[in-house]
Scaffold this motif. Structure first.
Motif, PDB file in Angstrom:
ATOM      1  N   ARG A  88       0.825  -1.220   0.000  1.00 36.76           N
ATOM      2  CA  ARG A  88       0.000   0.000   0.000  1.00 36.76           C
ATOM      3  C   ARG A  88       0.850   1.258   0.000  1.00 36.76           C
ATOM      4  O   ARG A  88       0.342   2.358  -0.190  1.00 36.76           O
ATOM      5  N   ASN A  89       2.165   1.104   0.279  1.00 34.18           N
ATOM      6  CA  ASN A  89       3.054   2.262   0.242  1.00 34.18           C
ATOM      7  C   ASN A  89       3.711   2.345  -1.118  1.00 34.18           C
ATOM      8  O   ASN A  89       3.592   1.442  -1.937  1.00 34.18           O
ATOM      9  N   PHE A  90       4.461   3.411  -1.336  1.00 38.84           N
ATOM     10  CA  PHE A  90       5.300   3.490  -2.528  1.00 38.84           C
ATOM     11  C   PHE A  90       6.413   2.449  -2.403  1.00 38.84           C
ATOM     12  O   PHE A  90       6.971   2.249  -1.331  1.00 38.84           O
ATOM     13  N   ASN A  91       6.725   1.808  -3.513  1.00 41.93           N
ATOM     14  CA  ASN A  91       7.864   0.906  -3.570  1.00 41.93           C
ATOM     15  C   ASN A  91       8.705   1.244  -4.802  1.00 41.93           C
ATOM     16  O   ASN A  91       8.173   1.820  -5.772  1.00 41.93           O
ATOM     17  N   PHE A  92       9.986   0.906  -4.737  1.00 42.63           N
ATOM     18  CA  PHE A  92      10.909   1.419  -5.746  1.00 42.63           C
ATOM     19  C   PHE A  92      11.831   0.334  -6.266  1.00 42.63           C
ATOM     20  O   PHE A  92      12.160  -0.618  -5.563  1.00 42.63           O
ATOM     21  N   LYS A  93      12.283   0.553  -7.511  1.00 42.27           N
ATOM     22  CA  LYS A  93      13.377  -0.260  -8.066  1.00 42.27           C
ATOM     23  C   LYS A  93      14.401   0.730  -8.587  1.00 42.27           C
ATOM     24  O   LYS A  93      14.084   1.593  -9.411  1.00 42.27           O
ATOM     25  N   LEU A  94      15.622   0.612  -8.083  1.00 39.36           N
ATOM     26  CA  LEU A  94      16.687   1.537  -8.452  1.00 39.36           C
ATOM     27  C   LEU A  94      17.640   0.825  -9.409  1.00 39.36           C
ATOM     28  O   LEU A  94      18.056  -0.309  -9.145  1.00 39.36           O
ATOM     29  N   THR A  95      18.009   1.519 -10.487  1.00 34.49           N
ATOM     30  CA  THR A  95      18.947   0.938 -11.447  1.00 34.49           C
ATOM     31  C   THR A  95      19.968   1.991 -11.835  1.00 34.49           C
ATOM     32  O   THR A  95      19.601   3.109 -12.225  1.00 34.49           O
ATOM     33  N   LEU A  96      21.238   1.623 -11.719  1.00 33.98           N
ATOM     34  CA  LEU A  96      22.306   2.490 -12.222  1.00 33.98           C
ATOM     35  C   LEU A  96      22.523   2.109 -13.678  1.00 33.98           C
ATOM     36  O   LEU A  96      22.892   0.977 -13.989  1.00 33.98           O
ATOM     37  N   GLU A 142      21.292  -3.039  -9.579  1.00 33.54           N
ATOM     38  CA  GLU A 142      19.838  -2.916  -9.403  1.00 33.54           C
ATOM     39  C   GLU A 142      19.470  -3.228  -7.959  1.00 33.54           C
ATOM     40  O   GLU A 142      20.050  -4.131  -7.354  1.00 33.54           O
ATOM     41  N   LEU A 143      18.498  -2.487  -7.434  1.00 31.26           N
ATOM     42  CA  LEU A 143      17.998  -2.789  -6.086  1.00 31.26           C
ATOM     43  C   LEU A 143      16.494  -2.563  -6.064  1.00 31.26           C
ATOM     44  O   LEU A 143      15.987  -1.664  -6.747  1.00 31.26           O
ATOM     45  N   LYS A 144      15.803  -3.381  -5.253  1.00 28.52           N
ATOM     46  CA  LYS A 144      14.356  -3.188  -5.121  1.00 28.52           C
ATOM     47  C   LYS A 144      13.999  -3.071  -3.653  1.00 28.52           C
ATOM     48  O   LYS A 144      14.680  -3.656  -2.794  1.00 28.52           O
ATOM     49  N   THR A 145      12.910  -2.375  -3.367  1.00 27.33           N
ATOM     50  CA  THR A 145      12.387  -2.373  -1.996  1.00 27.33           C
ATOM     51  C   THR A 145      11.598  -3.660  -1.789  1.00 27.33           C
ATOM     52  O   THR A 145      11.269  -4.370  -2.742  1.00 27.33           O
ATOM     53  N   ASN A 146      11.267  -3.938  -0.545  1.00 27.78           N
ATOM     54  CA  ASN A 146      10.786  -5.278  -0.214  1.00 27.78           C
ATOM     55  C   ASN A 146       9.394  -5.618  -0.726  1.00 27.78           C
ATOM     56  O   ASN A 146       9.012  -6.778  -0.735  1.00 27.78           O
ATOM     57  N   ASN A 147       8.616  -4.627  -1.161  1.00 28.74           N
ATOM     58  CA  ASN A 147       7.288  -4.944  -1.707  1.00 28.74           C
ATOM     59  C   ASN A 147       7.139  -4.424  -3.127  1.00 28.74           C
ATOM     60  O   ASN A 147       6.048  -4.038  -3.540  1.00 28.74           O
ATOM     61  N   TYR A 148       8.221  -4.441  -3.857  1.00 28.47           N
ATOM     62  CA  TYR A 148       8.155  -4.041  -5.260  1.00 28.47           C
ATOM     63  C   TYR A 148       7.800  -5.265  -6.083  1.00 28.47           C
ATOM     64  O   TYR A 148       8.500  -6.268  -6.049  1.00 28.47           O
ATOM     65  N   PHE A 149       6.679  -5.159  -6.845  1.00 27.69           N
ATOM     66  CA  PHE A 149       6.185  -6.311  -7.596  1.00 27.69           C
ATOM     67  C   PHE A 149       6.207  -6.073  -9.096  1.00 27.69           C
ATOM     68  O   PHE A 149       5.343  -6.574  -9.820  1.00 27.69           O
ATOM     69  N   GLN A 173       6.473   2.260  -7.886  1.00 25.90           N
ATOM     70  CA  GLN A 173       5.208   1.516  -7.840  1.00 25.90           C
ATOM     71  C   GLN A 173       4.343   2.178  -6.774  1.00 25.90           C
ATOM     72  O   GLN A 173       4.724   2.235  -5.608  1.00 25.90           O
ATOM     73  N   GLU A 174       3.186   2.678  -7.198  1.00 26.25           N
ATOM     74  CA  GLU A 174       2.286   3.318  -6.225  1.00 26.25           C
ATOM     75  C   GLU A 174       1.550   2.254  -5.429  1.00 26.25           C
ATOM     76  O   GLU A 174       1.734   1.063  -5.663  1.00 26.25           O
ATOM     77  N   ASN A 175       0.680   2.726  -4.521  1.00 27.38           N
ATOM     78  CA  ASN A 175      -0.014   1.734  -3.690  1.00 27.38           C
ATOM     79  C   ASN A 175      -0.884   0.841  -4.556  1.00 27.38           C
ATOM     80  O   ASN A 175      -1.583   1.294  -5.450  1.00 27.38           O
TER      81      ASN A 175
END
Lengths: 166, 138
Positions: free
Chosen positions: A107-115, A121-128, A157-159
């Protein structure tokens, strides 16, 4: 009561049953219109909210921003803005920087970071893998020996709606 | 005994009921409109959104910071809970109209503070602690 009177009463009752139904719908519509107006008045674009949250990734020493020790100054760590320290660009550091609730974090913002150039690459724990929009920041990446210019792509990724029970 | 009611008598009673129904509908519509125009939910929602975004920006700002919220919040109360910002009027635990915005903090960060009926509200970041207070007089 005359026949006309009985007929009149019957007709009025039918009218008021229909009018009551229509008036209820009209009143509910009025309430909905006001609620929608209030929502539109107070809504903030997701790009702004997500952008403010994402700023921490490149500016906060608690996330990935590069900082060097500065023992002679009041603040021992001098942080450099818009930088990424590759040594900190790890899933463990991401958990310390931005960790959503494991059950309802979707339900929160989630992110995927890519250089872009380095490919990390890194993702937050609820990035789908359901990105709604992407942010781009030019960053200086500390690779251990020097700074290298790169682009940090942040897919946001929004909620998400609650998953339905099977 | 049969009660005879002529058409005129029937109409007067029905007209009275109709008038009452119309007056009730108009009254409800005006009440809903007036309530929507005067309630503070819009101000609370905007303040809560703004303060949550300010907290996120403070997290992204290294060093110590003090920043003033530009709106007058003298009619409201603000609380920074461990993982959210709440703007409310009575008690945030029981106020059904309190507006809460979650904030995800990095490790080691903490939110604290309650401000009641202050016209100038400031967010203060001191190392990893973010608090809300009335603005200091300069």
């Amino acid at each position: 009561m005359t026949e006309e009177g009985i007929f009149d009463v019957g007709r009025k009752i039918i009218y008021w049953i229909m009018a009551g139904f229509v008036l209820s719908i009209l009143l509910l519509s009025l309430i909905l219109i006001f609620s929608n107006y209030k929502s539109r008045l107070t809504s903030v674009p997701a790009e702004i909210k997500g952008g403010f949250i994402a700023l921490r990734f490149i500016n906060s020493p608690a996330c990935f921003a590069y900082g060097d020790e500065n023992p002679n100054e009041p603040n021992p760590i001098r942080t450099y803005l818009s930088t990424i320290d590759l040594r900190k660009f790890t899933p463990q550091q991401m958990s310390k920087c931005y960790l959503t609730d494991k059950d309802k974090g979707y339900r929160n913002f989630n992110f995927k970071l890519t250089l872009r150039n380095f490919g990390n690459e890194l993702k937050t724990n609820n990035y789908f893998n359901i990105p709604h929009f992407t942010l781009e920041f030019p960053v200086l990446v500390w690779s251990g020996s020097g700074f290298v210019l790169d682009q940090l792509l942040i897919e946001v990724q929004e909620n998400l709606p609650s998953p339905k029970e099977p | 005994m049969k009660i005879r009611m002529n058409k005129k008598g029937t109409n007067i009673i029905l007209v009275m009921f109709e008038l009452m129904a119309v007056v009730m509908v108009v009254y409800i519509a005006i009440e809903v409109g007036a309530k929507a125009a005067t309630e503070k939910s819009i101000v609370k929602t905007m303040a809560s959104n703004d303060l949550a975004m300010m907290v996120n920006v403070l997290i992204a700002t290294p060093g110590d910071v003090i920043v003033q919220y530009p709106r007058d919040l003298s009619e409201l109360k603000v609380a920074l809970l461990p993982s959210s910002v709440v703007v409310y009027e009575e008690d945030f635990r029981t106020d059904a109209s309190a507006v809460q915005n979650p904030v995800i903090l990095p490790d080691g960060y903490a939110l604290s503070g309650i401000v009641e009926h202050e016209s100038k509200v400031c967010l203060i970041k001191d190392k990893h602690f973010i608090s809300v207070e009335g603005c200091p007089i300069i």
